[in-house]
Design an enzyme around this catalytic site. Structure first.
Site, PDB file in Angstrom:
ATOM      1  N   LYS A  79       0.819  -1.221   0.000  1.00 10.69           N
ATOM      2  CA  LYS A  79       0.000   0.000   0.000  1.00 10.69           C
ATOM      3  C   LYS A  79       0.853   1.271   0.000  1.00 10.69           C
ATOM      4  CE  LYS A  79      -1.577  -1.455   4.052  1.00 10.69           C
ATOM      5  NZ  LYS A  79      -0.620  -2.423   4.622  1.00 10.69           N
ATOM      6  N   HIS A 209       0.797  -3.658  14.991  1.00 13.99           N
ATOM      7  CA  HIS A 209       1.341  -2.507  14.265  1.00 13.99           C
ATOM      8  C   HIS A 209       1.378  -1.340  15.248  1.00 13.99           C
ATOM      9  CE1 HIS A 209       2.367   0.421  11.331  1.00 13.99           C
ATOM     10  NE2 HIS A 209       2.211  -0.396  10.314  1.00 13.99           N
ATOM     11  N   GLY A 249       5.895   0.652  10.765  1.00 15.13           N
ATOM     12  CA  GLY A 249       6.121   1.817  11.622  1.00 15.13           C
ATOM     13  C   GLY A 249       7.536   2.363  11.567  1.00 15.13           C
ATOM     14  N   GLU A 285       6.361  -5.926   8.565  1.00 15.82           N
ATOM     15  CA  GLU A 285       5.622  -5.356   7.422  1.00 15.82           C
ATOM     16  C   GLU A 285       6.056  -3.914   7.169  1.00 15.82           C
ATOM     17  OE1 GLU A 285       1.614  -5.608   8.781  1.00 15.82           O
ATOM     18  OE2 GLU A 285       1.596  -7.775   8.892  1.00 15.82           O
ATOM     19  N   PHE A 342      -3.367  12.902   4.409  1.00 13.25           N
ATOM     20  CA  PHE A 342      -3.530  11.523   4.873  1.00 13.25           C
ATOM     21  C   PHE A 342      -2.375  11.034   5.747  1.00 13.25           C
ATOM     22  CE2 PHE A 342      -5.914  10.728   0.664  1.00 13.25           C
ATOM     23  CZ  PHE A 342      -7.091  11.177   1.219  1.00 13.25           C
ATOM     24  N   ASP A 343      -1.206  11.620   5.554  1.00 23.07           N
ATOM     25  CA  ASP A 343      -0.023  11.062   6.224  1.00 23.07           C
ATOM     26  C   ASP A 343       0.645  12.093   7.138  1.00 23.07           C
ATOM     27  OD1 ASP A 343       1.643   8.875   6.706  1.00 23.07           O
ATOM     28  OD2 ASP A 343       3.132   9.574   5.250  1.00 23.07           O
ATOM     29  N   ASP A 378      -9.678  23.963  -5.905  1.00 21.90           N
ATOM     30  CA  ASP A 378     -10.128  23.888  -4.520  1.00 21.90           C
ATOM     31  C   ASP A 378      -9.122  24.594  -3.605  1.00 21.90           C
ATOM     32  OD1 ASP A 378     -11.166  23.259  -2.100  1.00 21.90           O
ATOM     33  OD2 ASP A 378     -11.340  21.112  -2.482  1.00 21.90           O
ATOM     34  N   TYR A 407       3.365   6.780   0.738  1.00 21.55           N
ATOM     35  CA  TYR A 407       1.993   7.277   0.839  1.00 21.55           C
ATOM     36  C   TYR A 407       1.811   8.581   0.057  1.00 21.55           C
ATOM     37  CZ  TYR A 407       2.253   3.770   4.465  1.00 21.55           C
ATOM     38  OH  TYR A 407       2.473   2.580   5.127  1.00 21.55           O
TER      39      TYR A 407
HETATM   40  N1  PLP Z   1       1.120  -3.198   7.849  1.00 20.17           N
HETATM   41  C1  PLP Z   1      -0.147  -2.738   7.930  1.00 20.17           C
HETATM   42  C2  PLP Z   1      -1.232  -3.702   8.289  1.00 20.17           C
HETATM   43  C3  PLP Z   1      -0.436  -1.392   7.683  1.00 20.17           C
HETATM   44  O1  PLP Z   1      -1.691  -0.944   7.770  1.00 20.17           O
HETATM   45  C4  PLP Z   1       0.635  -0.528   7.317  1.00 20.17           C
HETATM   46  C5  PLP Z   1       0.390   0.892   7.030  1.00 20.17           C
HETATM   47  O2  PLP Z   1      -0.723   1.364   6.873  1.00 20.17           O
HETATM   48  C6  PLP Z   1       1.926  -1.060   7.214  1.00 20.17           C
HETATM   49  C7  PLP Z   1       2.143  -2.396   7.512  1.00 20.17           C
HETATM   50  C8  PLP Z   1       3.108  -0.225   6.810  1.00 20.17           C
HETATM   51  O3  PLP Z   1       3.435   0.663   7.816  1.00 20.17           O
HETATM   52  P1  PLP Z   1       4.708   1.595   7.684  1.00 20.17           P
HETATM   53  O4  PLP Z   1       4.659   2.270   6.385  1.00 20.17           O
HETATM   54  O5  PLP Z   1       4.585   2.532   8.832  1.00 20.17           O
HETATM   55  O6  PLP Z   1       5.921   0.731   7.837  1.00 20.17           O
END
Ligand code: PLP
Length: 452
Positions: A79, A209, A249, A285, A342-343, A378, A407
């Site tokens: 993501k 997380h 994180g 993650e 958003f971030d 806008d 992001y």
């Molecule tokens: N894992 C999950 C389930 C998340 O929702 C996110 C971020 O939204 C991440 C990992 C990635 O987090 P980060 O970019 O802070 O490492």
């Protein structure tokens, strides 16, 4: 993974598998310098904003990860930036992937010759039943949950799934907290695990997380101690957990500290002997750690509002200075700068050119307070309410923004018909051999690259 014919990058990526030795496109060879060619080659729309994506940064971050956390396999959070070359690079380097949706899963499964579904964790604790069914069809078995309804859905749609219980941890030390939406509190974990057992589901481990953009890495210790407690709760219900997922994180500048905290806490709460005996695997993650510093954004000043008589545009609120000039640039909060909304980011502009000439950090100039606005109609589309910039910036000049990889592109829209800014790829460094025009911006972009 890259079906491209010309070799590149052997010197930059000495350890890369041979499959990766191809070029995504011609812009790769000279890296950031080629951005200049596009920006000034006289083609229509030459002023378009663009990202410079440096794949060597992603590679270096991976090396940093494996050096500091050799026992924890990273599952990159797609993501954060689903750029196809980042995904291919990480796939080639052996990373796994954290996917939040069917779309992300399909994206990963279609990379190159195919990524084994065991390299994916479906890390969204609240999934549509159709998504769970699709995961079952494609062989994506590992998935998170944090509530009883999710267990009922999984029992029906993917009874062979390997489940990971996502627990609630302290997210108060992070830029983006997730606890308000996800995570089972420790008080409900025993009943959730009992329900999973009753439904004959296979729970294999624990995830958490701490929130995205964690600025106090000591928080991981508490989270790991809670995970330990949940391993014990699992044992009490009859499970033998084999997976600990320490989530995301990770902040670039705090990474080594976080890695140290995590390593110490894991050794304390999950001693090496126990990990070996019970076959406990460690994963994470990470998202922004891998990509934040890998992308920069170059934007063009497409319009300016500077009162000729020097009058202020409006009466400033008490204690606030009113910007003397407003710059309108060709990316904004509906595009890459959605990270402001958003971030919780506050991107800072660097002036790349002043009146068409290279501007470096050492150029002397008188400063004035300016506001920076995106291109849409806008008024929420404000990139900076007040920033000191050199006097005399004109329409056609360029600004650069660093740390634009996380992001940003992923959530950019085409509101008002503006394109999402394209990425020009680099592998770092660069030579000028292919550059055909515009010494000034070449120098500016080079200076920009060196300052990062
Ligand atoms: N894992 C999950 C389930 C998340 O929702 C996110 C971020 O939204 C991440 C990992 C990635 O987090 P980060 O970019 O802070 O490492």
């Amino acid at each position: 993974l890259f079906p491209f014919d010309q070799p590149w990058g052997e010197d930059v990526f000495p350890d890369l598998p041979p499959l990766f030795r191809g070029r995504p496109d011609v812009h790769l060879r000279n890296g950031i310098l080629n951005a200049r060619v596009l920006a000034s080659s006289g083609v229509p729309d030459a002023e378009k904003a663009f990202f410079v994506g440096d794949l060597s940064v992603v590679y270096k971050q991976h090396m940093r990860w494996t050096r500091c956390l050799p026992d924890i396999q990273p599952f990159y959070a797609v993501k954060c930036n689903p750029d196809p070359y980042i995904l291919r690079l990480l796939a080639a380097l052996g990373a796994g992937f954290d996917c939040a949706s069917n779309g992300e899963i399909n994206n990963i499964l279609s990379i190159g010759g195919g990524i084994d579904p065991s390299r994916i964790i479906f890390a969204n604790p609240c999934k549509a039943t159709s998504f769970i069914r699709a995961a079952a069809r494609t062989g994506v078995d590992t998935m998170t949950f944090d509530n009883a309804d999710e267990l009922y859905k999984i029992a029906k749609a993917h009874p062979r799934a390997k489940l990971v219980i996502r627990i609630l941890t302290d997210d108060s030390k992070s830029l983006c907290a997730f606890g308000i939406k996800f995570g089972a509190s420790l008080s409900v974990v025993p009943s959730l695990l009992a329900k999973a057992k009753e439904l004959n589901l296979d729970v294999i481990g624990v995830s958490f997380h701490v929130g995205s953009g964690c600025y106090d890495p000591s928080i991981y210790r508490d989270a790991i101690s809670r995970a330990r407690a949940v391993f014990n709760m699992g044992r009490d219900v009859g499970y033998a957990f084999t997976l600990l997922d320490v989530g995301g994180g990770f902040e670039d500048r705090l990474f080594e500290t976080a890695a140290q905290v995590i390593t110490t806490a894991i050794n304390e709460f999950f001693p090496e002997d126990e990990r070996r005996q019970k076959g406990i695997n460690l994963i994470a993650e990470p998202g922004r750690f891998y990509v934040s510093t890998a992308f920069r954004l170059a934007v063009n000043v497409i319009a300016r509002r500077a009162p000729l008589d020097g009058r202020k545009a409006a009466t400033p609120p008490p204690g606030e200075e009113q910007p003397e000039v407003m710059y309108y640039i060709n990316d904004g909060v509906y595009g890459a700068f959605n990270c402001i909304l958003f971030d919780h980011q506050t991107p800072q502009p660097h002036v790349l050119t002043l009146q068409g000439n290279t501007y470096t950090s050492s150029s002397p100039s008188h400063q004035q307070l300016a506001s920076i606005w995106g291109p849409t109609c806008d008024s929420i589309d404000c990139v900076s309410k007040g920033v000191r910039l050199p006097y005399g910036i004109q329409v056609g000049d360029w600004f650069g923004f660093e740390n634009m990889g996380a992001y940003t592109v992923c959530a950019a829209s085409q509101f008002n018909g503006f394109d999402v800014s394209k990425v020009i790829y680099t592998v770092g460094g660069g030579s000028e051999e292919d550059v055909v025009v515009g010494e000034d911006i070449i120098a500016a972009l080079t200076d920009f690259a060196q300052r990062v």
